[in-house]
Structure formats: structure tokens, C-alpha cells
Design an enzyme around this catalytic site. Structure first.
Site, PDB file in Angstrom:
ATOM      1  N   ASP A  18      68.393  11.288   3.997  1.00  0.00           N
ATOM      2  CA  ASP A  18      68.035  10.438   2.853  1.00  0.00           C
ATOM      3  C   ASP A  18      66.559  10.609   2.489  1.00  0.00           C
ATOM      4  OD1 ASP A  18      68.545   8.644   0.853  1.00  0.00           O
ATOM      5  OD2 ASP A  18      68.510   6.870   2.139  1.00  0.00           O
ATOM      6  N   ASN A  66      78.389   8.833  -4.057  1.00  0.00           N
ATOM      7  CA  ASN A  66      77.355   9.576  -4.790  1.00  0.00           C
ATOM      8  C   ASN A  66      77.822  10.067  -6.172  1.00  0.00           C
ATOM      9  OD1 ASN A  66      75.834  10.983  -1.788  1.00  0.00           O
ATOM     10  ND2 ASN A  66      75.145   9.256  -3.023  1.00  0.00           N
TER      11      ASN A  66
HETATM   12  C1  IPE Z   1      73.577   8.307   1.896  1.00  0.00           C
HETATM   13  O1  IPE Z   1      72.459   8.192   1.112  1.00  0.00           O
HETATM   14  C2  IPE Z   1      74.390   9.491   1.465  1.00  0.00           C
HETATM   15  C3  IPE Z   1      73.799  10.805   1.771  1.00  0.00           C
HETATM   16  C4  IPE Z   1      72.688  11.013   2.420  1.00  0.00           C
HETATM   17  C5  IPE Z   1      74.582  11.936   1.301  1.00  0.00           C
HETATM   18  P1  IPE Z   1      72.413   7.312  -0.217  1.00  0.00           P
HETATM   19  O2  IPE Z   1      71.056   7.421  -0.767  1.00  0.00           O
HETATM   20  O3  IPE Z   1      73.544   7.689  -1.107  1.00  0.00           O
HETATM   21  O4  IPE Z   1      72.709   5.856   0.347  1.00  0.00           O
HETATM   22  P2  IPE Z   1      72.300   4.435  -0.230  1.00  0.00           P
HETATM   23  O5  IPE Z   1      72.711   4.399  -1.658  1.00  0.00           O
HETATM   24  O6  IPE Z   1      70.820   4.332  -0.075  1.00  0.00           O
HETATM   25  O7  IPE Z   1      73.016   3.455   0.620  1.00  0.00           O
HETATM   26  C1  IPE Z   2      69.592  11.997  -0.193  1.00  0.00           C
HETATM   27  O1  IPE Z   2      68.494  11.735  -0.987  1.00  0.00           O
HETATM   28  C2  IPE Z   2      70.471  13.076  -0.764  1.00  0.00           C
HETATM   29  C3  IPE Z   2      71.753  12.608  -1.274  1.00  0.00           C
HETATM   30  C4  IPE Z   2      72.199  11.382  -1.241  1.00  0.00           C
HETATM   31  C5  IPE Z   2      72.606  13.615  -1.882  1.00  0.00           C
HETATM   32  P1  IPE Z   2      68.534  10.662  -2.152  1.00  0.00           P
HETATM   33  O2  IPE Z   2      68.822  11.368  -3.439  1.00  0.00           O
HETATM   34  O3  IPE Z   2      69.436   9.546  -1.828  1.00  0.00           O
HETATM   35  O4  IPE Z   2      67.019  10.175  -2.126  1.00  0.00           O
HETATM   36  P2  IPE Z   2      66.461   8.722  -2.419  1.00  0.00           P
HETATM   37  O5  IPE Z   2      67.201   7.767  -1.561  1.00  0.00           O
HETATM   38  O6  IPE Z   2      66.681   8.456  -3.880  1.00  0.00           O
HETATM   39  O7  IPE Z   2      65.013   8.814  -2.058  1.00  0.00           O
HETATM   40 MG    MG Z   3      69.126   7.750  -0.918  1.00  0.00          MG
END
Ligand code: IPE
Ligand code: IPE
Ligand code: MG
Length: 239
Positions: A18, A66
Site C-alpha cells: 500500500d 479496487n
Molecule cells: C489494499 O489496499 C489492496 C492492495 C494493496 C492491492 P487499498 O489501498 O485498496 O486498501 P484500502 O482502501 O486502504 O483499505
Molecule cells: C497500493 O497503493 C496499490 C493498489 C491498491 C493497487 P494505493 O494506490 O492504494 O496507494 P494509496 O493508498 O492511495 O497511497
Molecule cells: Mg491504498
């Protein structure tokens, strides 16, 4: 069993990668650049994995939730998956790593599915480590899918309800042959599971770091392994 050092290395590490978006914001670039940098962090992990002693790594790359993101971001992530496979297949082969996928793989775009299938086939006989990509993965979806398989066997009369126990249930999950994660790492400081491996993480040790995924390098992984080594796993018993 094994040497001191072997005992303290987790056999299976699951990672919620994340913070790509926050990395991009911090650097004043588009979100997709954060994802691109995140893919490079995965590349580093692929290169180092065989040396760490870790046997399995499961990476949360795309959740069932996602899809709620903009079409632009979703398309970019799917495209990046193809690019990641193209750029890393030869390294995985060279390093002796096997690739697997977990999740509702049928729900991915055909192009991503085909690339993934090819890489899985080409690395199937590798034995120096296993990299598992969680794609269109949801912990609840996995449990529901297992329940469906079990229910259809029961409906067909080939399984009695009283035969359903934890062992049988686990055998109906996506990757029944993979041991449960010993260690869960979440980057970027969020204190939640976000629907990752709900069944399998029951007794995993949890390590959260404020480091954003694109900055998660070999030294960061080593820190997580050291922290794991200090944990006292009791599994509900007393030691
Ligand atoms: C979890 O991260 C999913 C992945 C890393 C693929 P998200 O960014 O989607 O999770 P939330 O929305 O913060 O819970
Ligand atoms: C994790 O990074 C990657 C995926 C969930 C695919 P994020 O895109 O969730 O990054 P933040 O949480 O917005 O920083
Ligand atoms: Mg995230």
C-alpha cells in the site's frame, strides 16, 4: 529443527503493498507513476527473494474492491501487470522462482489473464521460491467460492455436511497446497486487512511500517524479518 537462523525466517510472507498513491502525491507525480515505482519495488523483491530464505511471498496487487477506482487507474494497473510480467519473467526463471496467482482470475481482462497463464506455465517447475500474485482477490470472495464448491458437492450427494471441517474447507480455497502466511506486512501505516487472506491470516504475525510501498527495499524487508524473529507465537496455547 533447523539452525537458529532458519527458525527465525518466516516461511511465507504476505504483503499488502500500500501507499503507491501517497508516494506519487509526495513526489508531485501522477498516481500511475507511483504504481510504476511500486512495480520496481516488486522487481527488487523478486531479485532478492531466493537469498532471504523465505519460501513463499503473496503480494496483494489488486483487490475485488479496487474496481471502484477510476477506469483510467484500473486500466493502468492492468497494463502494468502485463508490463511487469514481460519485464520479470526472465528474472524469475533465472532466480528459479515459480509464479502463481490467487483471486478471481477469470474476472481479469483477457490480455492480463493470458500473460499470467503463460508466466505460470513457464515457471511451474521452479523450486527456489514461490511468488503469488493476488489479483482480483478478496478474502470474502475466496471463502464464498470455497463454500460454493463444497455446497455443490453436498448437493450432488458426494459429500455429507458432517464431513465439512476446517481441513476440508481449507482444501477448497484457491491455493490449498500453500501454507498459511507466518508474517503479514502492510506498508504505508494503515491498520487494516482490507479483505486480504481472511481465512489464511488467522494466526499470522502482523508487521506494519509507515514506509510507502515504492520505498520498501531489501533493508525494509530485513527489518520486518528481524521483527518477526522476536515474536513469540503461541497459537492460543502456552509456551
Ligand atoms: C489494499 O489496499 C489492496 C492492495 C494493496 C492491492 P487499498 O489501498 O485498496 O486498501 P484500502 O482502501 O486502504 O483499505
Ligand atoms: C497500493 O497503493 C496499490 C493498489 C491498491 C493497487 P494505493 O494506490 O492504494 O496507494 P494509496 O493508498 O492511495 O497511497
Ligand atoms: Mg491504498
Amino acid at each position: 529443527m533447523g539452525t537458529e537462523t532458519e527458525k527465525h525466517v518466516p516461511r511465507h510472507v504476505a504483503i499488502i503493498m500500500d501507499g503507491n498513491g501517497r508516494w506519487a502525491a509526495r513526489h508531485g507525480v501522477e498516481r500511475v507513476e507511483g504504481h510504476r515505482k511500486g512495480a520496481l519495488a516488486v522487481r527488487q523483491l523478486v531479485e532478492n527473494l531466493a537469498d532471504t530464505g523465505i519460501e513463499y511471498v503473496t503480494l496483494y496487487a489488486f483487490s475485488t474492491e479496487n474496481w471502484k477506482r477510476s477506469k483510467e487507474e484500473v486500466d493502468a494497473l492492468m497494463e502494468l501487470l502485463c508490463e511487469f510480467i514481460d519485464a520479470n519473467l526472465s528474472v524469475m526463471i533465472e532466480k528459479g522462482l515459480r509464479l502463481l496467482a490467487t483471486g478471481r482470475i477469470d474476472g481479469l481482462p483477457e490480455k492480463s489473464r493470458d500473460r499470467l497463464k503463460l508466466a505460470i506455465e513457464k515457471t511451474a517447475s521452479n523450486t527456489r521460491g514461490t511468488l503469488i500474485l493476488a489479483l482480483n482477490y478478496g478474502g470474502r470472495a475466496e471463502i464464498v467460492d470455497a463454500a460454493r464448491k463444497i455446497a455443490s458437492e453436498a448437493a450432488a450427494g458426494t459429500l455429507r455436511p458432517d464431513e465439512i471441517d476446517e481441513t476440508l474447507f481449507a482444501k477448497n480455497l484457491y491455493l490449498p497446497e500453500i501454507p498459511d502466511p507466518d508474517l503479514l506486512i502492510r506498508t504505508s501505516g494503515e491498520l487494516r486487512l482490507s479483505n486480504f487472506l481472511l481465512w489464511e491470516l488467522s494466526y499470522s504475525e502482523i508487521y506494519v511500517t509507515d514506509t510507502l510501498w515504492p520505498d520498501f527495499d531489501k533493508a525494509e524487508l530485513e527489518k520486518a524479518i528481524v521483527a518477526y524473529g522476536t515474536r513469540n507465537r503461541r497459537f492460543g496455547g502456552r509456551k
